[in-house]
Structures are given as C-alpha cells and as structure tokens.
Design a protein around this motif. Structure first.
Motif, mmCIF file in Angstrom:
data_model
loop_
_atom_site.group_PDB
_atom_site.id
_atom_site.type_symbol
_atom_site.label_atom_id
_atom_site.label_comp_id
_atom_site.label_asym_id
_atom_site.label_seq_id
_atom_site.Cartn_x
_atom_site.Cartn_y
_atom_site.Cartn_z
ATOM 1 N N ALA A 148 0.843 -1.193 0.000
ATOM 2 C CA ALA A 148 0.000 0.000 0.000
ATOM 3 C C ALA A 148 0.881 1.246 0.000
ATOM 4 O O ALA A 148 0.522 2.276 0.557
ATOM 5 C CB ALA A 148 -0.921 -0.020 1.215
ATOM 6 N N SER A 149 2.043 1.124 -0.656
ATOM 7 C CA SER A 149 2.969 2.260 -0.703
ATOM 8 C C SER A 149 2.716 3.082 -1.954
ATOM 9 O O SER A 149 2.169 2.590 -2.950
ATOM 10 C CB SER A 149 4.414 1.755 -0.710
ATOM 11 N N VAL A 150 3.120 4.321 -1.907
ATOM 12 C CA VAL A 150 2.995 5.204 -3.070
ATOM 13 C C VAL A 150 3.847 4.648 -4.216
ATOM 14 O O VAL A 150 3.403 4.623 -5.367
ATOM 15 C CB VAL A 150 3.417 6.651 -2.707
ATOM 16 N N ARG A 151 5.035 4.190 -3.892
ATOM 17 C CA ARG A 151 5.910 3.619 -4.917
ATOM 18 C C ARG A 151 5.246 2.420 -5.598
ATOM 19 O O ARG A 151 5.293 2.276 -6.821
ATOM 20 C CB ARG A 151 7.246 3.213 -4.295
ATOM 21 N N GLY A 152 4.599 1.554 -4.818
ATOM 22 C CA GLY A 152 3.911 0.389 -5.374
ATOM 23 C C GLY A 152 2.748 0.782 -6.264
ATOM 24 O O GLY A 152 2.529 0.198 -7.329
ATOM 25 N N LYS A 153 2.001 1.798 -5.843
ATOM 26 C CA LYS A 153 0.866 2.265 -6.648
ATOM 27 C C LYS A 153 1.341 2.902 -7.948
ATOM 28 O O LYS A 153 0.730 2.713 -8.999
ATOM 29 C CB LYS A 153 0.016 3.237 -5.838
ATOM 30 N N LEU A 154 2.455 3.654 -7.871
ATOM 31 C CA LEU A 154 3.011 4.246 -9.093
ATOM 32 C C LEU A 154 3.492 3.165 -10.053
ATOM 33 O O LEU A 154 3.278 3.264 -11.271
ATOM 34 C CB LEU A 154 4.160 5.206 -8.750
ATOM 35 N N ALA A 155 4.110 2.111 -9.528
ATOM 36 C CA ALA A 155 4.563 1.009 -10.370
ATOM 37 C C ALA A 155 3.374 0.296 -11.010
ATOM 38 O O ALA A 155 3.430 -0.072 -12.200
ATOM 39 C CB ALA A 155 5.404 0.035 -9.551
ATOM 40 N N MET A 206 0.465 1.654 -11.699
ATOM 41 C CA MET A 206 -0.076 2.556 -12.725
ATOM 42 C C MET A 206 0.784 2.517 -13.986
ATOM 43 O O MET A 206 0.266 2.494 -15.106
ATOM 44 C CB MET A 206 -0.141 3.994 -12.184
ATOM 45 N N ALA A 207 2.103 2.496 -13.801
ATOM 46 C CA ALA A 207 3.017 2.439 -14.953
ATOM 47 C C ALA A 207 2.806 1.160 -15.738
ATOM 48 O O ALA A 207 2.759 1.172 -16.972
ATOM 49 C CB ALA A 207 4.451 2.553 -14.496
ATOM 50 N N ALA A 208 2.598 0.044 -15.042
ATOM 51 C CA ALA A 208 2.372 -1.241 -15.713
ATOM 52 C C ALA A 208 1.034 -1.218 -16.453
ATOM 53 O O ALA A 208 0.926 -1.732 -17.569
ATOM 54 C CB ALA A 208 2.405 -2.381 -14.693
ATOM 55 N N ALA A 209 0.018 -0.612 -15.852
ATOM 56 C CA ALA A 209 -1.296 -0.547 -16.494
ATOM 57 C C ALA A 209 -1.250 0.327 -17.740
ATOM 58 O O ALA A 209 -1.906 0.025 -18.751
ATOM 59 C CB ALA A 209 -2.322 0.003 -15.512
ATOM 60 N N LEU A 210 -0.484 1.384 -17.699
ATOM 61 C CA LEU A 210 -0.384 2.282 -18.856
ATOM 62 C C LEU A 210 0.373 1.630 -20.021
ATOM 63 O O LEU A 210 0.139 1.972 -21.184
ATOM 64 C CB LEU A 210 0.302 3.592 -18.463
ATOM 65 N N GLN A 211 1.269 0.708 -19.712
ATOM 66 C CA GLN A 211 2.027 0.050 -20.767
ATOM 67 C C GLN A 211 1.222 -1.040 -21.463
ATOM 68 O O GLN A 211 1.573 -1.477 -22.540
ATOM 69 C CB GLN A 211 3.309 -0.547 -20.202
#
Length: 177
Positions: free
Chosen positions: A162-169, A171-176
């Motif tokens: 539930a970290s910001v870094r995990g959520k950003l990762a 989101m990056a995977a979903a965008l790819q």
C-alpha cells in the motif's frame, strides 16, 4: 552465520521442549533473552573465548549476570558451557522464539514505512492484520524512504503493498498494457 544456527538448533529444540513440557514458554523466552544479551556483551565474550576460563567458571558467570534462573535453566547454561556453546545463545534465542511463535500461532509481520509509525496507528494496523490472518501478529517496523509514502507489509509469503511507490509502479504497468 549458518553454522552457528546449525549448532544452535538442537539446543533451541531441547530448550523449547523443556519449556513447553513445564508450561513455561514465556519464562524460558525471557531467560534466553537475558542469556543472549550476556553472550553478546564484548567483555563476557572475551571471557568465554579465553581458554584459561573453565566451563564451570563461564557457566557461573552467565548464571550470576543473567539474573533469576530456574534449576533447569541453570542446568541448560552448564550444558552449553561444557559443550563450548555459550556463544551461540543469540541464535538459540532466535530459533526458540520462532518455535514458540509457531506453537502459539503467532505470525511475524514486517511493516516497511516511508515514515515512523506512531503506536496508535501501529496498534490499529496490527489489529487489522490479526483479523485478516486470523492469528496473533507480531509486527516489526522498518523505515524505507524509497516507498515515498504508505506502507508495505510482509506476513509470511504474502505481501500487501500500500505504498505510493507500489501504486506508481502498478499505474506504470497498467499504462504500458
């Protein structure tokens, strides 16, 4: 050290069986914690590493410094001294604690946080984890600034990110895709 753990394992198992059979797991855990602290003290360590110090003298030193010990615990120290195993008391404590936790159904949780967690927040988090895992949870908190914010929790082989870094990762995977 892997070899210290290997050497300590039979002693930890013996201590656990003695403690379990005597219904004294907490008393043994406390005694082993004191003994491990004594074994970790540099001046004591130098004393037990000195070949001119007899096993009985080393055992007596540990018994005196560790405080109140039962007859079985004193006997355990004597056996460790005679076997030249007093130095592995920290590993014995670690293995004993793991067996005790397994016996009592306690799970270890490693909580990584970007910032220090206050006691009230940690208590709520532990209560939530106990509900989720249906067992007692013992939490250890570590600070990991790379998380940016939030927490990452590891209980056994399950990880809750539930970290910001995990959520950003994520989101990056979903965008790819």
């Amino acid at each position: 050290m892997a070899e210290n753990v290997t050497v300590a394992r039979p002693y930890a198992e013996a201590a656990f069986k003695l403690a379990r059979d005597a219904n004294a797991l907490n008393a043994w855990a406390q005694a082993l914690a004191r003994l491990a602290a004594v074994a970790s003290e540099p001046r004591i360590r130098a004393n037990i590493d000195d070949p001119s110090v007899s096993a009985s003298a080393a055992a007596q030193l540990f018994v005196e410094v560790a405080g109140d010990l039962t007859a079985d615990q004193k006997n355990f120290v004597t056996i460790l001294a005679e076997s030249d195993r007093l130095a592995v008391l920290p590993e014995i404590l670690s293995l004993f604690s793991a067996q005790k936790d397994a016996h009592e159904g306690v799970k270890d949780a490693l909580v990584s946080s970007a910032f220090p967690i206050d006691d009230a927040t940690l208590a709520r988090l532990v209560a939530d984890l106990e509900t989720r895992f249906k067992s007692k949870v013992k939490a250890t908190v570590q600070i990991d600034r790379e998380l940016i914010g939030g927490v990452k929790i590891a209980v056994g082989d399950e990880v809750i990110d539930a970290s910001v870094r995990g959520k950003l990762a994520a989101m990056a995977a979903a965008l790819q895709n």
